[in-house]
Enzyme design. Structure first.
Site, short mmCIF file in Angstrom:
data_model
loop_
_atom_site.label_atom_id
_atom_site.label_comp_id
_atom_site.label_asym_id
_atom_site.label_seq_id
_atom_site.Cartn_x
_atom_site.Cartn_y
_atom_site.Cartn_z
N THR A 303 6.18 -34.43 -11.06
CA THR A 303 5.32 -33.27 -10.93
C THR A 303 6.05 -32.16 -10.18
OG1 THR A 303 4.37 -34.22 -8.91
CG2 THR A 303 3.18 -34.59 -10.99
N HIS A 304 5.63 -30.94 -10.44
CA HIS A 304 6.27 -29.78 -9.81
C HIS A 304 5.18 -28.91 -9.16
CE1 HIS A 304 8.84 -26.24 -9.29
NE2 HIS A 304 7.82 -25.53 -9.79
#
Length: 318
Positions: A303-304
């Site tokens: 995830t970012h």
């Protein structure tokens, strides 16, 4: 299972301003100054905590470096950040005595060149480690053998030298982590009620974390250990500031380091000095334990923004 070790330094036991880690967590008033004897895990964790509260900290260490279980490049980055926090360091400076002082206590040391230096502070934190709490158990009467440090001798299934007696936790004298004591319980439960196959061999490599600022976490071999063991290795390092999440957390100090076997692609070791390091190291541990190659972390979709994203960058150079 363990107690604070007190070195045989004149004046330590007699001075009420000398405290151990338990005492450091029980103070009712924040001291303006503190000398920390010992640059190990406990000493540095509490040094960072009290420095963040505003206490002037001086760490006195007999060796020429901190945290000897880690590579020097990582500890150098960590020490540089602690200095930015205002923590002072006196290396190769063994303590000879602790004397009374109007301030609280005076720590008398000898430098490498043979000179005498002193450090005065309201409190002196004695943090040279812990030892097994077995001295008053009369274990010899039960046929339970201990080593020279007082640690109970066990096999890889935690059996002592006495029939039908197991030992778990810090009394064994190995790595003193809460999560290993919990796993000790699982091993003994398996011995008593299950298939009797679990052992301490099943849990390596073991990650550990040091809650300094920023926190540090490590698993596996250091670069120095890998070379001593004859591995052909790739080494990668990236600054924590490269990770977008580190910037959103306003915690850009630190470094990430990985050691990979050239021939197999297996991760031999990893050290993280950055925000969320105690969490991210568990991701690396899962890959090492399941036998995955470094490519898994290089190409995994995280995830970012997240600190785990830094693993994409760390393993990209190989």
């Amino acid at each position: 299972g363990s107690v604070n070790a007190v070195p045989p330094i004149p004046g330590i036991r007699e001075n009420p301003n000398c405290i151990d880690s338990t005492g450091a967590l029980s103070l009712e008033k924040l001291p303006e100054s503190m000398v920390v004897i010992g640059g190990g895990v406990i000493g540095l964790e509490l040094a960072c905590a009290y420095a963040a509260f505003g206490t002037r900290i001086t760490v006195v260490e007999a060796m020429d470096h901190m945290l000897p279980m880690l590579d020097g490049d990582l500890t150098a980055v960590g020490v540089a950040h602690m200095k930015k926090m205002g923590i002072a360091f006196a290396l190769e400076c063994p303590v000879q005595a602790v004397e009374p002082s109007p301030v609280g206590a005076k720590v008398v040391c000898t430098t490498k060149s043979g000179d005498t230096v002193t450090f005065e502070a309201e409190k002196v934190l004695v943090a040279i480690g812990r030892k097994p709490m077995t001295a008053e158990l009369n274990l010899e009467k039960a046929g339970i053998q201990t080593d020279k440090r007082g640690a109970i001798v066990v096999d890889n299934q935690l059996r002592t030298t006495a029939p039908h007696v197991w030992a778990l936790g810090d009394v064994k004298g190995d790595e003193q982590f809460d999560y290993l004591s919990i796993d000790d319980f699982r091993i003994i439960r398996n011995q008593l009620f299950e298939n009797k196959k679990r052992s301490t061999k099943d849990r390596y490599p073991i990650p550990f974390a040091i809650f300094t600022d920023p926190p540090l976490a490590h698993i596996g071999l250091t670069e120095e250990e890998a070379m001593k063991n004859g591995y052909s290795i790739h080494v990668a390092r990236i600054p924590a500031a490269m990770i977008p999440r580190a910037r959103t957390l306003h915690s850009i100090d630190g470094m990430l380091k990985a050691i990979v076997d050239i021939h197999t692609g297996r991760i031999l070791g990893c050290t993280l000095l950055c925000a969320d390091a105690p969490e991210v190291i568990n991701t690396v541990a899962s890959i090492m334990k399941t036998g995955q190659r470094y490519h898994f972390l290089r190409d995994f979709i995280f995830t970012h923004p997240s600190m785990n994203e830094g693993l994409n960058m760390l393993f990209k150079p190989f």
